[in-house]
Design an enzyme around this catalytic site. Structure first.
Site, PDB file in Angstrom:
ATOM      1  N   THR A  39      49.002  40.982  42.266  1.00  0.00           N
ATOM      2  CA  THR A  39      47.760  41.562  42.795  1.00  0.00           C
ATOM      3  C   THR A  39      46.729  41.655  41.685  1.00  0.00           C
ATOM      4  OG1 THR A  39      46.723  43.503  43.813  1.00  0.00           O
ATOM      5  CG2 THR A  39      48.703  43.913  42.499  1.00  0.00           C
ATOM      6  N   SER A  40      45.475  41.366  42.066  1.00  0.00           N
ATOM      7  CA  SER A  40      44.383  41.409  41.073  1.00  0.00           C
ATOM      8  C   SER A  40      43.901  42.836  40.859  1.00  0.00           C
ATOM      9  CB  SER A  40      43.221  40.534  41.561  1.00  0.00           C
ATOM     10  OG  SER A  40      42.702  41.085  42.779  1.00  0.00           O
ATOM     11  N   ASP A  85      51.554  39.169  55.687  1.00  0.00           N
ATOM     12  CA  ASP A  85      52.631  38.276  56.130  1.00  0.00           C
ATOM     13  C   ASP A  85      53.933  39.072  56.264  1.00  0.00           C
ATOM     14  OD1 ASP A  85      52.587  37.136  52.760  1.00  0.00           O
ATOM     15  OD2 ASP A  85      54.291  38.196  53.651  1.00  0.00           O
ATOM     16  N   HIS A 145      47.713  46.973  54.518  1.00  0.00           N
ATOM     17  CA  HIS A 145      46.567  46.305  55.150  1.00  0.00           C
ATOM     18  C   HIS A 145      46.917  45.676  56.489  1.00  0.00           C
ATOM     19  CE1 HIS A 145      44.762  45.909  50.841  1.00  0.00           C
ATOM     20  NE2 HIS A 145      44.684  47.137  51.320  1.00  0.00           N
ATOM     21  N   TYR A 180      42.496  34.671  62.701  1.00  0.00           N
ATOM     22  CA  TYR A 180      43.842  35.234  62.518  1.00  0.00           C
ATOM     23  C   TYR A 180      44.871  34.544  63.411  1.00  0.00           C
ATOM     24  CZ  TYR A 180      41.809  38.591  59.379  1.00  0.00           C
ATOM     25  OH  TYR A 180      41.158  39.140  58.301  1.00  0.00           O
TER      26      TYR A 180
HETATM   27  N1  APR Z   1      52.959  34.765  41.247  1.00  0.00           N
HETATM   28  C1  APR Z   1      52.444  35.996  40.999  1.00  0.00           C
HETATM   29  N2  APR Z   1      51.126  36.276  41.019  1.00  0.00           N
HETATM   30  C2  APR Z   1      50.289  35.248  41.285  1.00  0.00           C
HETATM   31  C3  APR Z   1      50.744  33.938  41.554  1.00  0.00           C
HETATM   32  C4  APR Z   1      52.143  33.712  41.526  1.00  0.00           C
HETATM   33  N3  APR Z   1      52.675  32.502  41.767  1.00  0.00           N
HETATM   34  N4  APR Z   1      49.652  33.148  41.787  1.00  0.00           N
HETATM   35  C5  APR Z   1      48.564  33.951  41.667  1.00  0.00           C
HETATM   36  N5  APR Z   1      48.943  35.205  41.362  1.00  0.00           N
HETATM   37  C6  APR Z   1      48.106  36.393  41.118  1.00  0.00           C
HETATM   38  C7  APR Z   1      46.687  36.116  40.681  1.00  0.00           C
HETATM   39  O1  APR Z   1      46.633  35.950  39.271  1.00  0.00           O
HETATM   40  C8  APR Z   1      45.987  37.393  41.136  1.00  0.00           C
HETATM   41  O2  APR Z   1      46.004  38.374  40.120  1.00  0.00           O
HETATM   42  O3  APR Z   1      48.002  37.076  42.348  1.00  0.00           O
HETATM   43  C9  APR Z   1      46.813  37.860  42.333  1.00  0.00           C
HETATM   44  C10 APR Z   1      46.117  37.680  43.672  1.00  0.00           C
HETATM   45  O4  APR Z   1      44.973  38.493  43.675  1.00  0.00           O
HETATM   46  P1  APR Z   1      44.075  38.528  45.023  1.00  0.00           P
HETATM   47  O5  APR Z   1      43.858  37.132  45.500  1.00  0.00           O
HETATM   48  O6  APR Z   1      42.900  39.405  44.731  1.00  0.00           O
HETATM   49  O7  APR Z   1      45.001  39.221  46.106  1.00  0.00           O
HETATM   50  P2  APR Z   1      45.305  40.768  46.277  1.00  0.00           P
HETATM   51  O8  APR Z   1      45.259  41.473  44.949  1.00  0.00           O
HETATM   52  O9  APR Z   1      46.537  40.879  47.074  1.00  0.00           O
HETATM   53  O10 APR Z   1      44.053  41.255  47.169  1.00  0.00           O
HETATM   54  C11 APR Z   1      44.116  42.590  47.629  1.00  0.00           C
HETATM   55  O11 APR Z   1      42.165  42.193  48.975  1.00  0.00           O
HETATM   56  O12 APR Z   1      41.107  40.639  50.218  1.00  0.00           O
HETATM   57  C12 APR Z   1      41.807  41.809  50.300  1.00  0.00           C
HETATM   58  O13 APR Z   1      43.131  42.681  52.024  1.00  0.00           O
HETATM   59  C13 APR Z   1      43.074  41.653  51.087  1.00  0.00           C
HETATM   60  O14 APR Z   1      45.274  42.518  50.622  1.00  0.00           O
HETATM   61  C14 APR Z   1      44.167  41.828  50.052  1.00  0.00           C
HETATM   62  C15 APR Z   1      43.494  42.673  48.993  1.00  0.00           C
END
Ligand code: APR
Length: 230
Positions: free
Chosen positions: A174-175, A89, A104, A53
């Site tokens: 977000t996924s 961030d 988070h 980190y």
């Molecule tokens: N604009 C919008 N969305 C995007 C872009 C973009 N340029 N590029 C990628 N994505 C999408 C992807 O398609 C995906 O659905 O962003 C999403 C990212 O998903 P993750 O990587 O799973 O991130 P997140 O959903 O924030 O994860 C949730 O999981 O690992 C833990 O604590 C961590 O906060 C995080 C949490």
């Protein structure tokens, strides 16, 4: 003013040069979550966590908010907007958003390793490293104020209340795979419009859903254009 909650994930910061977690070259591809992001990992190898980190925090300094962060901040002139982010961030704040809830944790903060939820021990450290021997107010080793897997998510309670009171919900980048954050979409009042911005949207069948399959910098302004026509 209409109340909008904007739920964001790592995808909104991708265009600022910050890797997401579950994309092909995602962060978790290079670092096993178990080693750098779980409560147990902190006890097994605190130095690895501090280093991981410290590097992420140092890199954050030169990252900039992108048009998606900026658009959300600018629309505060027309809407009562609260950002509920899974991101650690500070790009929403640096873009000018005035109400941001971090589910988070925050990379620019440190906390107690005795009780990571004790907010009286939270300290703002900016982009500086945490070293072994740095102590929290309760005498414990300072650690990143990041909510690790297996840890409580205290801010889910105020976030859920805000979503239940929202006139509009926007979900960006977000996924939807991590709970309780992903469960927030279930708190909207019946009939609340939901706008989902993601280039590869994976969203279950939600009522009143508009999917905008674009990157955030394009999709967020587009979503606000639609909202302004409501
Ligand atoms: N604009 C919008 N969305 C995007 C872009 C973009 N340029 N590029 C990628 N994505 C999408 C992807 O398609 C995906 O659905 O962003 C999403 C990212 O998903 P993750 O990587 O799973 O991130 P997140 O959903 O924030 O994860 C949730 O999981 O690992 C833990 O604590 C961590 O906060 C995080 C949490």
């Amino acid at each position: 003013m209409k109340k909008i909650v904007v739920l964001t994930g790592a995808g909104i910061s991708v265009e600022s040069g910050i890797k997401a977690f579950r994309s092909e070259d995602g962060l978790w591809e290079n670092y096993p979550v178990e080693e750098v992001a779980t409560h147990g990992a902190w006890f097994r190898n605190p130095q690895l966590i501090l280093d991981f980190y410290n590097t992420m925090r140092k890199n954050l300094e030169e990252k900039q908010p992108n048009p998606a962060h900026i658009c959300i901040a600018e629309k505060e002139k027309d809407f009562d907007i609260t950002v509920v982010t899974q991101n650690v961030d500070n790009l929403h704040e640096r873009a000018g958003s005035s109400k941001v809830i971090h589910l988070h944790g925050e990379l620019t903060k440190a906390c107690s390793s005795k009780d990571e939820t004790d907010e009286s021990c939270f300290v703002e450290i900016g982009y500086n490293p945490i070293q072994m021997g740095d102590k929290a107010k309760d005498g414990s080793q300072l650690r990143p104020q990041i909510v690790f897997f297996e840890e409580a998510v205290p801010n889910i309670t105020p976030a859920a209340k805000l979503v239940s009171e929202a006139d509009i919900l926007m979900v960006v980048g977000t996924s939807m795979q991590v709970y309780p954050a992903a469960g927030l979409v279930g708190y909207v009042k019946e009939g609340t419009p939901i706008y989902f911005v993601d280039p590869q949207p994976r969203v279950s069948a939600l009522k009143n859903l508009t999917v905008i399959a674009e990157p955030a910098s394009v999709g967020v302004p587009k979503a606000f254009e639609m909202i302004e026509k409501l």
